[in-house]
Design a protein around this motif. Structure first.
Motif, PDB file in Angstrom:
ATOM      1  N   SER A   1       0.830  -1.198   0.000  1.00 39.21           N
ATOM      2  CA  SER A   1       0.000   0.000   0.000  1.00 39.21           C
ATOM      3  C   SER A   1       0.874   1.262   0.000  1.00 39.21           C
ATOM      4  O   SER A   1       0.599   2.219  -0.727  1.00 39.21           O
ATOM      5  N   GLN A   2       1.924   1.251   0.805  1.00 44.68           N
ATOM      6  CA  GLN A   2       2.833   2.404   0.854  1.00 44.68           C
ATOM      7  C   GLN A   2       3.533   2.607  -0.489  1.00 44.68           C
ATOM      8  O   GLN A   2       3.678   3.734  -0.964  1.00 44.68           O
ATOM      9  N   LYS A   3       3.948   1.505  -1.103  1.00 47.71           N
ATOM     10  CA  LYS A   3       4.622   1.579  -2.396  1.00 47.71           C
ATOM     11  C   LYS A   3       3.689   2.200  -3.436  1.00 47.71           C
ATOM     12  O   LYS A   3       4.101   3.058  -4.223  1.00 47.71           O
ATOM     13  N   LYS A   4       2.426   1.798  -3.424  1.00 42.63           N
ATOM     14  CA  LYS A   4       1.465   2.356  -4.367  1.00 42.63           C
ATOM     15  C   LYS A   4       1.162   3.816  -4.046  1.00 42.63           C
ATOM     16  O   LYS A   4       0.928   4.625  -4.939  1.00 42.63           O
ATOM     17  N   GLY A   5       1.170   4.148  -2.744  1.00 41.65           N
ATOM     18  CA  GLY A   5       0.915   5.521  -2.344  1.00 41.65           C
ATOM     19  C   GLY A   5       2.002   6.476  -2.827  1.00 41.65           C
ATOM     20  O   GLY A   5       1.737   7.638  -3.133  1.00 41.65           O
ATOM     21  N   LEU A   6       3.220   5.988  -2.921  1.00 39.40           N
ATOM     22  CA  LEU A   6       4.315   6.821  -3.399  1.00 39.40           C
ATOM     23  C   LEU A   6       4.207   7.116  -4.895  1.00 39.40           C
ATOM     24  O   LEU A   6       4.835   8.039  -5.392  1.00 39.40           O
ATOM     25  N   ARG A   7       3.434   6.335  -5.624  1.00 39.52           N
ATOM     26  CA  ARG A   7       3.272   6.528  -7.065  1.00 39.52           C
ATOM     27  C   ARG A   7       2.238   7.613  -7.387  1.00 39.52           C
ATOM     28  O   ARG A   7       2.149   8.057  -8.530  1.00 39.52           O
ATOM     29  N   LYS A   8       1.456   8.036  -6.388  1.00 38.48           N
ATOM     30  CA  LYS A   8       0.399   9.006  -6.631  1.00 38.48           C
ATOM     31  C   LYS A   8       1.003  10.349  -7.042  1.00 38.48           C
ATOM     32  O   LYS A   8       2.088  10.718  -6.633  1.00 38.48           O
ATOM     33  N   LYS A   9       0.210  11.066  -7.835  1.00 36.93           N
ATOM     34  CA  LYS A   9       0.623  12.413  -8.221  1.00 36.93           C
ATOM     35  C   LYS A   9       0.405  13.341  -7.041  1.00 36.93           C
ATOM     36  O   LYS A   9      -0.549  13.213  -6.290  1.00 36.93           O
ATOM     37  N   VAL A  10       1.286  14.308  -6.894  1.00 33.39           N
ATOM     38  CA  VAL A  10       1.172  15.275  -5.809  1.00 33.39           C
ATOM     39  C   VAL A  10       0.362  16.455  -6.332  1.00 33.39           C
ATOM     40  O   VAL A  10       0.613  16.979  -7.417  1.00 33.39           O
ATOM     41  N   LYS A  11      -0.638  16.898  -5.531  1.00 27.82           N
ATOM     42  CA  LYS A  11      -1.497  18.010  -5.947  1.00 27.82           C
ATOM     43  C   LYS A  11      -0.698  19.308  -5.945  1.00 27.82           C
ATOM     44  O   LYS A  11       0.120  19.564  -5.089  1.00 27.82           O
ATOM     45  N   GLY A  12      -0.982  20.132  -6.954  1.00 33.82           N
ATOM     46  CA  GLY A  12      -0.356  21.450  -7.025  1.00 33.82           C
ATOM     47  C   GLY A  12       1.078  21.424  -7.561  1.00 33.82           C
ATOM     48  O   GLY A  12       1.777  22.421  -7.497  1.00 33.82           O
ATOM     49  N   PHE A  13       1.509  20.291  -8.052  1.00 34.27           N
ATOM     50  CA  PHE A  13       2.883  20.202  -8.561  1.00 34.27           C
ATOM     51  C   PHE A  13       2.828  19.698  -9.997  1.00 34.27           C
ATOM     52  O   PHE A  13       2.410  18.580 -10.268  1.00 34.27           O
ATOM     53  N   ASP A  14       3.188  20.574 -10.943  1.00 34.72           N
ATOM     54  CA  ASP A  14       3.166  20.202 -12.358  1.00 34.72           C
ATOM     55  C   ASP A  14       4.579  20.035 -12.877  1.00 34.72           C
ATOM     56  O   ASP A  14       5.483  20.795 -12.550  1.00 34.72           O
ATOM     57  N   VAL A  15       4.728  19.050 -13.693  1.00 35.27           N
ATOM     58  CA  VAL A  15       6.043  18.801 -14.299  1.00 35.27           C
ATOM     59  C   VAL A  15       5.921  18.974 -15.781  1.00 35.27           C
ATOM     60  O   VAL A  15       5.048  18.706 -16.448  1.00 35.27           O
TER      61      VAL A  15
END
Length: 122
Positions: A108-122
């Protein structure tokens, strides 16, 4: 039948009226099969199909299965299937349960790290 040396002469076979859906065929024709293995005393009654020939085959198959269960005891296929189901339903030990839950948390933690962060565009 050959594996357990069951001969046709040792079988007592009667035809009985079947029951259930099937309409006129079921009401008029004796499609059910009653089979008894005289030496062992095992009795089988099969009325699952509308055809007498299919019921005869099914009855012999069920009879051999029951005689196999009697002859082989714990090693029979039926016993193996029952034991497998029992193992699947058995409760896990506390240590095994904790290990399984730890693996789930890590995944679950590994999958959580794959999420996009809000307010941060690349």
């Amino acid at each position: 039948m050959a594996r357990f040396s069951i001969r046709e002469s040792e079988l007592e076979e009667h035809f009985i009226r079947s029951r259930g859906p099937g309409g006129q065929n079921v009401n008029k024709v004796s499609t059910g099969v009653y089979l008894k293995h005289i030496p062992s005393g095992v009795k089988v009654k099969v009325c699952s199909e509308r055809s007498q020939a299919l019921n005869r085959y099914a009855a012999r198959k069920v009879l051999v299965g029951r005689i196999e269960t009697m002859a082989l005891g714990r090693r029979s296929e039926e016993r193996k299937r029952i034991e497998k189901i029992r193992r699947q339903k058995r409760r896990r030990s506390r240590r095994a349960k904790e290990k399984m839950l730890d693996n789930k948390r890590m995944h679950s933690q590994k999958k959580g790290l794959r999420k996009k962060v809000k307010g941060f565009d690349v």
